[in-house]
Scaffold this motif. Structure first.
Motif, short mmCIF file in Angstrom:
data_model
loop_
_atom_site.label_atom_id
_atom_site.label_comp_id
_atom_site.label_asym_id
_atom_site.label_seq_id
_atom_site.Cartn_x
_atom_site.Cartn_y
_atom_site.Cartn_z
N ALA A 114 0.83 -1.05 -0.02
CA ALA A 114 0.15 0.16 0.03
C ALA A 114 0.82 1.38 -0.07
O ALA A 114 0.52 2.27 -0.64
CB ALA A 114 -0.99 0.23 1.05
N GLU A 115 1.87 1.26 0.69
CA GLU A 115 2.74 2.31 0.96
C GLU A 115 3.48 2.58 -0.51
O GLU A 115 3.31 3.88 -1.11
CB GLU A 115 3.84 2.27 2.02
CG GLU A 115 4.86 3.46 2.15
CD GLU A 115 5.64 3.28 3.34
OE1 GLU A 115 6.88 3.76 3.22
OE2 GLU A 115 5.24 2.51 4.23
N ALA A 116 3.89 1.78 -1.07
CA ALA A 116 4.62 2.07 -2.44
C ALA A 116 3.46 2.46 -3.28
O ALA A 116 3.84 3.28 -4.56
CB ALA A 116 5.01 0.48 -2.93
N ALA A 117 2.38 1.66 -3.56
CA ALA A 117 1.34 2.36 -4.46
C ALA A 117 0.97 3.61 -4.30
O ALA A 117 0.51 4.41 -5.19
CB ALA A 117 -0.03 1.19 -4.27
N VAL A 118 0.66 4.18 -2.88
CA VAL A 118 0.36 5.58 -2.80
C VAL A 118 1.71 6.51 -3.18
O VAL A 118 1.22 7.49 -3.95
CB VAL A 118 0.35 5.88 -1.06
CG1 VAL A 118 0.21 7.42 -0.79
CG2 VAL A 118 -0.86 5.18 -0.74
N ILE A 119 2.73 6.14 -2.73
CA ILE A 119 3.95 7.08 -3.54
C ILE A 119 3.85 6.95 -5.11
O ILE A 119 4.03 8.06 -5.65
CB ILE A 119 5.34 6.20 -2.94
CG1 ILE A 119 5.39 6.62 -1.55
CG2 ILE A 119 6.57 6.92 -3.84
CD1 ILE A 119 6.55 5.83 -0.96
N ALA A 120 3.54 5.76 -5.77
CA ALA A 120 3.51 5.79 -7.18
C ALA A 120 2.43 6.73 -7.58
O ALA A 120 2.45 7.67 -8.61
CB ALA A 120 3.44 4.61 -7.67
N ALA A 121 1.21 6.61 -6.88
CA ALA A 121 0.06 7.41 -7.26
C ALA A 121 0.55 8.91 -7.16
O ALA A 121 0.16 9.69 -8.03
CB ALA A 121 -1.04 6.91 -6.23
N GLU A 122 0.93 9.53 -6.23
CA GLU A 122 1.23 10.67 -5.77
C GLU A 122 2.21 11.23 -6.94
O GLU A 122 2.01 12.45 -7.24
CB GLU A 122 1.91 10.81 -4.44
CG GLU A 122 1.01 10.77 -3.28
CD GLU A 122 1.80 10.56 -1.93
OE1 GLU A 122 3.04 10.79 -1.89
OE2 GLU A 122 1.11 10.76 -0.95
N GLY A 123 3.00 10.42 -7.38
CA GLY A 123 3.93 10.82 -8.52
C GLY A 123 3.50 10.91 -9.86
O GLY A 123 4.06 11.24 -10.80
N SER A 124 2.38 10.46 -10.11
CA SER A 124 1.87 9.89 -11.25
C SER A 124 0.98 11.08 -11.98
O SER A 124 0.80 10.90 -13.39
CB SER A 124 0.90 8.74 -11.55
OG SER A 124 -0.26 8.76 -10.85
N ILE A 125 0.50 11.99 -11.15
CA ILE A 125 -0.37 13.06 -11.73
C ILE A 125 0.51 14.14 -12.06
O ILE A 125 1.25 14.71 -11.37
CB ILE A 125 -1.45 13.18 -10.86
CG1 ILE A 125 -2.20 11.96 -10.56
CG2 ILE A 125 -2.38 14.60 -11.55
CD1 ILE A 125 -3.36 11.90 -9.45
#
Length: 144
Positions: A114-125
């Protein structure tokens, strides 16, 4: 036991994300999609999601829902009253791909995925117009 990722959305967004995920990363195991259709109730979705938890074990399921405070989000949160639920919302393809890849790492837990996915989402927009301007400015500075 591996981490099961369950995509939950209004309409067929979750199904579309899964199709794209298969196209980019290849077929994935230990995943499920649950699409809440207009003719279905939240109670029907609740029962399907409850079966996911009971089948895999609450500590091994990561729910990813489409929209903060939408019915899928609220339904997963309803499960949290009786189960230890791992839940991310605001699904995008980058975060789902990251979760799928992270869960294969040795020692992965729902929390670490979950932590890795949130970091990826924050940087993807990104605002692409702004990004291109910044890139052009950096290139001009390098030429000087």
């Amino acid at each position: 036991m591996g981490i099961r990722i369950v995509l939950v959305s209004h309409g067929e967004q979750a199904k579309g994300m899964m199709n794209t995920l298969h196209m980019v990363l290849g077929p994935q195991e230990n995943m499920a999609v649950h699409c809440l259709m207009a003719e279905e109730s939240a109670d029907t979705l609740y029962e399907r999601l409850k079966q996911e938890l009971e089948g895999a074990g609450a500590g091994y399921v990561l729910f990813i829902t489409d929209l903060l405070y939408g019915t899928p989000f609220n339904t997963v949160n309803r499960l949290a009253k009786d189960y230890d639920v791992h839940h991310l919302t605001g699904a995008n393809l980058g975060m789902v791909m990251t979760a799928v890849l992270e869960r294969t790492k040795e020692g992965a837990t729902c929390e670490s995925v979950a932590e890795a996915a949130v970091i990826a989402a924050e940087g993807s927009i990104k605002d692409v117009r702004k990004l291109l301007r910044e890139t052009e400015s950096e290139e001009e500075e390098e030429e000087v």
